[in-house]
Design a protein around this motif. Structure first.
Motif, PDB file in Angstrom:
ATOM      1  N   GLY A  24      -3.058  -7.517  10.116  1.00  0.00           N
ATOM      2  CA  GLY A  24      -2.386  -6.899   8.973  1.00  0.00           C
ATOM      3  C   GLY A  24      -1.783  -7.936   8.046  1.00  0.00           C
ATOM      4  N   SER A  25      -1.204  -8.982   8.629  1.00  0.00           N
ATOM      5  CA  SER A  25      -0.604 -10.031   7.797  1.00  0.00           C
ATOM      6  C   SER A  25      -1.675 -10.829   7.063  1.00  0.00           C
ATOM      7  CB  SER A  25       0.249 -10.967   8.659  1.00  0.00           C
ATOM      8  OG  SER A  25      -0.541 -11.704   9.577  1.00  0.00           O
ATOM      9  N   ILE A  26      -2.817 -11.058   7.724  1.00  0.00           N
ATOM     10  CA  ILE A  26      -3.914 -11.785   7.065  1.00  0.00           C
ATOM     11  C   ILE A  26      -4.421 -11.013   5.853  1.00  0.00           C
ATOM     12  CG2 ILE A  26      -6.294 -12.588   7.344  1.00  0.00           C
ATOM     13  CD1 ILE A  26      -5.616 -13.200  10.267  1.00  0.00           C
ATOM     14  N   ILE A  27      -4.597  -9.703   6.011  1.00  0.00           N
ATOM     15  CA  ILE A  27      -5.092  -8.892   4.899  1.00  0.00           C
ATOM     16  C   ILE A  27      -4.025  -8.731   3.829  1.00  0.00           C
ATOM     17  CG2 ILE A  27      -6.054  -6.657   4.258  1.00  0.00           C
ATOM     18  CD1 ILE A  27      -7.803  -8.615   6.034  1.00  0.00           C
ATOM     19  N   PRO A 151      -6.716  -4.576   9.100  1.00  0.00           N
ATOM     20  CA  PRO A 151      -7.392  -4.667   7.810  1.00  0.00           C
ATOM     21  C   PRO A 151      -7.720  -3.304   7.199  1.00  0.00           C
ATOM     22  CG  PRO A 151      -8.350  -6.180   9.385  1.00  0.00           C
ATOM     23  CD  PRO A 151      -7.434  -5.289  10.156  1.00  0.00           C
ATOM     24  N   PHE A 152      -8.119  -2.335   8.031  1.00  0.00           N
ATOM     25  CA  PHE A 152      -8.462  -1.016   7.500  1.00  0.00           C
ATOM     26  C   PHE A 152      -7.277  -0.410   6.763  1.00  0.00           C
ATOM     27  CE2 PHE A 152      -8.657   3.647   8.066  1.00  0.00           C
ATOM     28  CZ  PHE A 152      -9.824   3.908   7.356  1.00  0.00           C
ATOM     29  N   ILE A 153      -6.126  -0.418   7.412  1.00  0.00           N
ATOM     30  CA  ILE A 153      -4.931   0.135   6.781  1.00  0.00           C
ATOM     31  C   ILE A 153      -4.454  -0.784   5.659  1.00  0.00           C
ATOM     32  CG2 ILE A 153      -2.502   0.733   7.154  1.00  0.00           C
ATOM     33  CD1 ILE A 153      -3.295   1.629   9.979  1.00  0.00           C
ATOM     34  N   GLY A 154      -4.555  -2.106   5.881  1.00  0.00           N
ATOM     35  CA  GLY A 154      -4.096  -3.062   4.869  1.00  0.00           C
ATOM     36  C   GLY A 154      -4.866  -2.937   3.569  1.00  0.00           C
ATOM     37  N   GLY A 165       1.030  -3.727  -8.692  1.00  0.00           N
ATOM     38  CA  GLY A 165       1.026  -5.184  -8.786  1.00  0.00           C
ATOM     39  C   GLY A 165       1.743  -5.842  -7.623  1.00  0.00           C
ATOM     40  N   LEU A 166       2.590  -6.816  -7.932  1.00  0.00           N
ATOM     41  CA  LEU A 166       3.272  -7.585  -6.901  1.00  0.00           C
ATOM     42  C   LEU A 166       4.205  -6.728  -6.060  1.00  0.00           C
ATOM     43  CD1 LEU A 166       3.713 -10.332  -5.634  1.00  0.00           C
ATOM     44  CD2 LEU A 166       5.420 -10.835  -7.391  1.00  0.00           C
ATOM     45  N   LEU A 167       4.794  -5.706  -6.653  1.00  0.00           N
ATOM     46  CA  LEU A 167       5.668  -4.812  -5.893  1.00  0.00           C
ATOM     47  C   LEU A 167       4.889  -4.138  -4.771  1.00  0.00           C
ATOM     48  CD1 LEU A 167       8.335  -3.363  -5.380  1.00  0.00           C
ATOM     49  CD2 LEU A 167       7.662  -1.671  -7.136  1.00  0.00           C
ATOM     50  N   GLY A 168       3.649  -3.754  -5.058  1.00  0.00           N
ATOM     51  CA  GLY A 168       2.816  -3.149  -4.023  1.00  0.00           C
ATOM     52  C   GLY A 168       2.577  -4.097  -2.867  1.00  0.00           C
ATOM     53  N   SER A 169       2.370  -5.384  -3.173  1.00  0.00           N
ATOM     54  CA  SER A 169       2.179  -6.381  -2.118  1.00  0.00           C
ATOM     55  C   SER A 169       3.444  -6.529  -1.272  1.00  0.00           C
ATOM     56  CB  SER A 169       1.805  -7.730  -2.738  1.00  0.00           C
ATOM     57  OG  SER A 169       0.575  -7.639  -3.431  1.00  0.00           O
ATOM     58  N   ARG A 170       4.571  -6.493  -1.908  1.00  0.00           N
ATOM     59  CA  ARG A 170       5.840  -6.582  -1.161  1.00  0.00           C
ATOM     60  C   ARG A 170       6.000  -5.382  -0.221  1.00  0.00           C
ATOM     61  NH1 ARG A 170       9.071 -10.551  -3.564  1.00  0.00           N
ATOM     62  NH2 ARG A 170       8.577 -11.038  -5.742  1.00  0.00           N
ATOM     63  N   ILE A 171       5.579  -4.210  -0.676  1.00  0.00           N
ATOM     64  CA  ILE A 171       5.673  -3.013   0.162  1.00  0.00           C
ATOM     65  C   ILE A 171       4.775  -3.149   1.395  1.00  0.00           C
ATOM     66  CG2 ILE A 171       5.135  -0.544   0.262  1.00  0.00           C
ATOM     67  CD1 ILE A 171       5.994  -0.377  -2.676  1.00  0.00           C
ATOM     68  N   ILE A 172       3.583  -3.727   1.214  1.00  0.00           N
ATOM     69  CA  ILE A 172       2.670  -3.920   2.346  1.00  0.00           C
ATOM     70  C   ILE A 172       3.307  -4.822   3.402  1.00  0.00           C
ATOM     71  CG2 ILE A 172       0.445  -4.886   3.072  1.00  0.00           C
ATOM     72  CD1 ILE A 172      -0.646  -4.051   0.320  1.00  0.00           C
ATOM     73  N   PHE A 173       3.944  -5.913   2.977  1.00  0.00           N
ATOM     74  CA  PHE A 173       4.620  -6.791   3.933  1.00  0.00           C
ATOM     75  C   PHE A 173       5.820  -6.087   4.562  1.00  0.00           C
ATOM     76  CE2 PHE A 173       2.261 -10.211   1.865  1.00  0.00           C
ATOM     77  CZ  PHE A 173       1.936 -11.001   2.955  1.00  0.00           C
ATOM     78  N   GLY A 258     -14.817  -5.265  -9.302  1.00  0.00           N
ATOM     79  CA  GLY A 258     -13.401  -5.258  -9.651  1.00  0.00           C
ATOM     80  C   GLY A 258     -12.529  -5.279  -8.417  1.00  0.00           C
ATOM     81  N   THR A 259     -11.226  -5.465  -8.623  1.00  0.00           N
ATOM     82  CA  THR A 259     -10.290  -5.553  -7.501  1.00  0.00           C
ATOM     83  C   THR A 259     -10.305  -4.288  -6.654  1.00  0.00           C
ATOM     84  OG1 THR A 259      -8.857  -7.044  -8.750  1.00  0.00           O
ATOM     85  CG2 THR A 259      -7.891  -5.928  -6.850  1.00  0.00           C
ATOM     86  N   LEU A 260     -10.298  -3.127  -7.300  1.00  0.00           N
ATOM     87  CA  LEU A 260     -10.283  -1.865  -6.558  1.00  0.00           C
ATOM     88  C   LEU A 260     -11.564  -1.693  -5.751  1.00  0.00           C
ATOM     89  CD1 LEU A 260      -8.972   0.813  -5.860  1.00  0.00           C
ATOM     90  CD2 LEU A 260      -9.980   1.795  -7.952  1.00  0.00           C
ATOM     91  N   ALA A 261     -12.712  -1.982  -6.357  1.00  0.00           N
ATOM     92  CA  ALA A 261     -13.986  -1.851  -5.648  1.00  0.00           C
ATOM     93  C   ALA A 261     -14.042  -2.812  -4.465  1.00  0.00           C
ATOM     94  CB  ALA A 261     -15.149  -2.123  -6.604  1.00  0.00           C
ATOM     95  N   ALA A 262     -13.531  -4.039  -4.654  1.00  0.00           N
ATOM     96  CA  ALA A 262     -13.525  -5.020  -3.569  1.00  0.00           C
ATOM     97  C   ALA A 262     -12.684  -4.528  -2.401  1.00  0.00           C
ATOM     98  CB  ALA A 262     -13.003  -6.356  -4.080  1.00  0.00           C
ATOM     99  N   ASP A 263     -11.524  -3.951  -2.702  1.00  0.00           N
ATOM    100  CA  ASP A 263     -10.657  -3.433  -1.636  1.00  0.00           C
ATOM    101  C   ASP A 263     -11.310  -2.258  -0.915  1.00  0.00           C
ATOM    102  OD1 ASP A 263      -8.688  -5.301  -2.093  1.00  0.00           O
ATOM    103  OD2 ASP A 263      -7.473  -3.997  -3.373  1.00  0.00           O
ATOM    104  N   LEU A 264     -11.986  -1.385  -1.645  1.00  0.00           N
ATOM    105  CA  LEU A 264     -12.634  -0.231  -1.025  1.00  0.00           C
ATOM    106  C   LEU A 264     -13.826  -0.657  -0.167  1.00  0.00           C
ATOM    107  CD1 LEU A 264     -12.471   2.384  -3.937  1.00  0.00           C
ATOM    108  CD2 LEU A 264     -11.082   2.306  -1.860  1.00  0.00           C
ATOM    109  N   PHE A 265     -14.599  -1.631  -0.644  1.00  0.00           N
ATOM    110  CA  PHE A 265     -15.694  -2.166   0.170  1.00  0.00           C
ATOM    111  C   PHE A 265     -15.141  -2.777   1.454  1.00  0.00           C
ATOM    112  CE2 PHE A 265     -19.078  -2.296  -3.215  1.00  0.00           C
ATOM    113  CZ  PHE A 265     -20.072  -1.730  -2.431  1.00  0.00           C
TER     114      PHE A 265
END
Length: 444
Positions: A24-27, A151-154, A165-173, A258-265
């Motif tokens: 999870g931390s890696i993703i 990774p699946f959840i991440g 944006g960055l706030l979303g990344s902070r929420i993930i951590f 795009g970023t969204l497509a990359a995350d979904l793949f």
């Protein structure tokens, strides 16, 4: 309020959560590097991103943590690690969550890596020592399943929170911090490993010195051959897997997604990994190790061949890659390493040996992380990187298939006697006890 006492599969799940927060931390790092870069190191050519990745839980941080945590686990016990590791992880996660500059981000990544490195080898060791022989592979494989959910959840969270944006990344951590603290609390209900307690001569015996454990580790041929074998298969596989894990979004965006497509793949890939791992869990104790390993290793090679030589603009290329790589990750070198590493070492050396191998693996990942993103951004970067990684995966396939351990279906005590020629686990034998053929302590 004290946590409830847990054993059996509940204990397996609690211990396996180390792998969830590791991946999870890696993703979380992989999906946030772009946002951190825009905020704290704009205009980066890949060097700072590579440095952060290299010193995180993906590489150097975890490597150093494993080198420290493994010997401590053998000296003070498996539960000793679980008393502190996730508190350290939570500290690192909080620093990253509230990072206001690049130095804070770097420190947080390093602390998370140290905690992960100490925890993961202890988990494989602990589970293998209490699992029934007939289900040892299945229990240990739960760590791989937990790793797959990270990774699946991440990636799912990354896709959902990308507009923030960055706030979303902070929420993930932040979510990783919460999970680590809840897991830490639950783990306080674990018993110490009975095999470790027995190996040191009983609950009241003095723990063996780390010097004695390392001396025994490096003076026995059985240990050295196991170290070389395990380090080879895990390192060569992980050189590809680590780059897939932390740089897959970068690889896909370099192909025009795009970023969204990359995350979904990426999320799709890990959904396939979860399914493949569940299948692996159901088969690992029944299918011969050699052919099971060969299938996973061969699929890994095929996946990177498709990615490198397929059309970079065709959706089929990315789709085929994530599917085939996901299928390969079930019976992967990491999954078999988790099963084989506790089997090939006696109790006094088990966690320390895994710490050394894990250190080697993550050190190699760190080194390649320093150059992989730089090459990827250059001319024909994906082809160059891909060919190198295909070569590593072929070496992994050959070594693992040719020298597969013959440990399936055997108790740890039986394997120990076969490999060492004698039972060596009871350190307390020097203090007035001997070992029976079943590996239990008996008074003189």
């Amino acid at each position: 309020m004290k946590p409830r006492h847990i054993t059996g599969w509940k204990a397996t799940v609690a211990v396996s959560m180390s792998n969830y927060i590791d991946s999870g931390s890696i993703i979380a790092i992989a999906t946030s590097l772009g946002f951190w870069g825009a905020a704290y190191f704009p205009g980066d050519n890949g060097r700072i991103a590579g440095l952060l990745a290299a010193f995180s839980s993906n590489a150097f941080g975890a490597a150093i943590g494993a080198l420290i945590g493994g010997p401590l686990c053998d000296k003070y016990g498996r539960k000793f690690i679980y008393t502190y590791d996730l508190l350290v992880y939570a500290l690192g996660g909080l620093i990253v969550t509230f990072a206001a500059n690049l130095p804070m981000l770097f420190v947080g990544f390093v602390i998370i890596g140290l905690a992960v490195g100490a925890s993961v080898p202890a988990g494989w060791t602990y589970i293998a020592e209490f699992a029934p022989t007939s289900e040892r592979g299945r229990h240990v494989s739960m760590t791989q399943l937990a790793w797959s959910f990270g990774p699946f959840i991440g990636f799912g969270l990354a896709a959902a929170l990308a507009p923030m944006g960055l706030l979303g990344s902070r929420i993930i951590f932040a979510h990783l911090v919460v999970i680590s603290l809840v897991t830490w609390y639950i783990r306080q209900g674990l018993d110490e490993s009975a095999k470790w307690t027995e190996a040191k001569g009983g609950a009241t015996a003095k723990p063996p010195s780390m010097f004695a454990s390392f001396r025994g580790l490096f003076t026995r041929k059985a240990n050295i051959t196991a170290l070389l074998f395990l380090a080879a298969i895990y390192t060569f596989w992980n050189l590809a897997a680590s780059q897939n894990g932390i740089f897959l979004p970068t690889i896909l965006t370099s192909m025009g997604y795009g970023t969204l497509a990359a995350d979904l793949f990426s999320m799709l890939s890990w959904a396939v990994v979860i399914v493949a791992t569940i299948i692996f869990m159901s088969l690992v104790d029944r299918i011969p190790y050699r052919w099971h390993f060969f299938v996973g290793a061969a699929l890994a090679v095929v996946s990177w061949v498709v990615l490198v030589f397929g059309s970079p603009t065709a959706a089929f290329t990315a789709f085929a890659y994530v599917i085939v790589w996901g299928l390969s990750a079930g019976p992967s070198a990491q999954a078999f390493y988790a099963v084989w590493s506790p089997e090939l070492f006696a109790t006094p050396y088990r966690a320390g040996a895994q710490g050394i191998v894990f250190f080697t693996v993550r050190l190699a990942s760190g080194l390649i992380s320093l150059i992989f993103p730089v090459i990827l951004k250059g001319p024909n970067g994906l082809i160059i990187d891909g060919l190198i990684l295909i070569g590593f995966l072929v070496v992994n396939l050959l070594i693992g298939t040719i020298w597969t351990p013959r440990t399936q279906g055997k108790s740890l005590e039986q394997i120990e006697i076969e490999r060492y020629g004698e039972p060596v686990s009871v350190v307390g034998a020097q203090q007035g006890s001997t070992v029976t053929s079943s590996g239990t302590a008996a008074a003189k």
